[in-house]
Enzyme design. Structure first.
Site, PDB file in Angstrom:
ATOM      1  N   LYS A  58       0.665  -1.197  -0.200  1.00 40.76           N
ATOM      2  CA  LYS A  58       0.075   0.063   0.096  1.00 40.76           C
ATOM      3  C   LYS A  58       0.830   1.300   0.055  1.00 40.76           C
ATOM      4  CE  LYS A  58      -4.099  -2.076   1.703  1.00 40.76           C
ATOM      5  NZ  LYS A  58      -5.319  -2.079   2.728  1.00 40.76           N
TER       6      LYS A  58
ATOM      7  N   ARG B 108      -3.117 -10.181   5.537  1.00 37.47           N
ATOM      8  CA  ARG B 108      -3.592 -10.105   4.316  1.00 37.47           C
ATOM      9  C   ARG B 108      -2.506  -9.563   3.465  1.00 37.47           C
ATOM     10  NH1 ARG B 108      -6.156  -6.788   0.644  1.00 37.47           N
ATOM     11  NH2 ARG B 108      -7.786  -7.945  -0.809  1.00 37.47           N
TER      12      ARG B 108
HETATM   13  C1  PT1 Z   1      -7.805  -4.235   3.930  1.00 39.78           C
HETATM   14  C2  PT1 Z   1      -7.988  -4.559   2.489  1.00 39.78           C
HETATM   15  C3  PT1 Z   1      -9.083  -5.484   2.015  1.00 39.78           C
HETATM   16  N1  PT1 Z   1      -7.557  -3.838   1.576  1.00 39.78           N
HETATM   17  C4  PT1 Z   1      -9.320  -6.071   4.165  1.00 39.78           C
HETATM   18  N2  PT1 Z   1      -9.697  -6.228   3.054  1.00 39.78           N
HETATM   19  C5  PT1 Z   1      -7.691  -3.722   0.209  1.00 39.78           C
HETATM   20  N3  PT1 Z   1     -10.178  -6.617   5.328  1.00 39.78           N
HETATM   21  C6  PT1 Z   1      -9.001  -4.849  -0.145  1.00 39.78           C
HETATM   22  C7  PT1 Z   1      -3.003   1.909  -0.793  1.00 39.78           C
HETATM   23  O1  PT1 Z   1      -3.143   3.206   0.049  1.00 39.78           O
HETATM   24  O2  PT1 Z   1      -6.699  -3.667   4.347  1.00 39.78           O
HETATM   25  N4  PT1 Z   1      -8.640  -5.181   4.623  1.00 39.78           N
HETATM   26  N5  PT1 Z   1      -9.368  -5.515   1.006  1.00 39.78           N
HETATM   27  C8  PT1 Z   1      -7.032  -3.015  -0.788  1.00 39.78           C
HETATM   28  N6  PT1 Z   1      -7.236  -1.651  -0.597  1.00 39.78           N
HETATM   29  C9  PT1 Z   1      -6.424  -0.676  -0.794  1.00 39.78           C
HETATM   30  C10 PT1 Z   1      -6.363   0.385  -0.054  1.00 39.78           C
HETATM   31  C11 PT1 Z   1      -5.334  -0.965  -1.573  1.00 39.78           C
HETATM   32  C12 PT1 Z   1      -5.304   1.269   0.090  1.00 39.78           C
HETATM   33  C13 PT1 Z   1      -4.329   0.098  -1.862  1.00 39.78           C
HETATM   34  C14 PT1 Z   1      -3.998   1.325  -0.851  1.00 39.78           C
HETATM   35  O3  PT1 Z   1      -2.004   2.007  -1.820  1.00 39.78           O
END
Ligand code: PT1
Length: 268
Positions: free
Chosen positions: A211, A245
């Site tokens: 991230k 995760r």
């Molecule tokens: C998470 C999560 C998810 N993240 C759970 N499920 C994502 N339970 C998808 C960035 O800042 O943390 N917990 N499902 C993916 N979401 C992101 C959010 C991907 C922010 C990238 C960023 O780069």
């Protein structure tokens, strides 16, 4: 928990794993690498990602669940749509991972009618706009915990047993890239609800893999954030996270073996 994106626009793999066959290959590799749970997602929820139509999400996710049932690994489905939850559970999903924390109308009714596990995540705003402008909190750790408390209370009032629920502070979901995300990581145990007796009944799930909270520090594009992601995973484990995760299962499993040996060591 290994991330299995079944999306053509996956933020960190350039969409190479969008097709069913590619998803299967990646799942097989994760199994060989020692994954404990596979988290199947048909809609990217990274900041700014476009929503996916219900039928498209079902067509991506359901065949993957049906096929992976034979692997006898716990299957999680990353969705906030009650209809996807319903079909996923009917196809044999074990856990519903909902970035909306079961706030969509009908979501609670679907999970209460099943015995599945739940991941209840905190998000401020919605994926399209949550990182536009500066997210604002008086006290991010307290506000995340109080949100998760309210969601868990509503789920339990509807008949979902406490033991089925895990909670997630939602790294990158309406948080400032450094300040809020790292405050949540530093105080991870305080993000989870506790009983009046101070008992922590909910396992904490975290997702920081690749991230921008890592990219902002190491100044590398998402595919080159593996080392940073592994470091974040070890930090989260040390802070008590129960489920991590990740995209990169093999290096994370290795790193957590070292962390676990330290945790379990007795004075020689
Ligand atoms: C998470 C999560 C998810 N993240 C759970 N499920 C994502 N339970 C998808 C960035 O800042 O943390 N917990 N499902 C993916 N979401 C992101 C959010 C991907 C922010 C990238 C960023 O780069």
């Amino acid at each position: 928990m290994g991330i299995l994106n079944v999306t053509p626009d996956s933020f960190s793999d350039g969409g190479r794993y969008s097709a069913f066959d590619d998803a299967m290959r990646r799942a097989e590799q994760m199994l060989a690498d020692g994954v404990d749970i596979i988290d199947i997602g048909g809609e990217s929820t990274r900041p700014g990602a476009p929503p996916v139509a219900l039928d498209d999400e079902l067509q991506r996710v359901i065949p993957v669940i049906e096929t992976l049932k034979a692997a006898h690994v716990p299957l999680s489905v990353d969705t906030y749509k009650p209809e996807v939850m319903r079909h996923a559970l009917a196809a044999g999903a074990d856990l519903i991972n909902d970035i909306w924390g079961f706030r969509m109308p009908g979501a609670i009714d679907v999970v209460r009618a099943s015995e599945c596990g739940l991941c209840v995540m905190h998000m401020l705003g919605e994926p399209q706009t949550m990182q536009v402008g500066e997210p604002n909190y008086m006290d991010v750790v307290r506000e995340v915990r109080e949100f998760l408390e309210r969601r868990c209370a509503e789920l339990e009032a509807a008949g979902v047993a406490k033991a089925r629920i895990s909670v997630d502070p939602g790294f990158g979901f309406g948080k400032s890239v450094i300040e809020h995300n790292y405050a949540l990581l530093a105080q991870l145990p305080e993000t989870a609800p506790v009983t009046p007796h101070g008992v922590a009944p909910y396992p904490v799930l975290v997702g920081m893999s690749r991230k921008s909270m890592l990219g902002a520090l190491v100044k590398r594009p998402a595919p080159e954030r593996i080392t940073a992601s592994v470091a974040a995973a070890v930090c989260a484990a040390q802070k008590g996270a129960a489920i991590i995760r990740v995209h990169d299962v093999a290096p994370t499993v290795d790193a957590l073996k070292v962390w676990r040996a330290m945790r379990d060591a007795v004075r020689a």
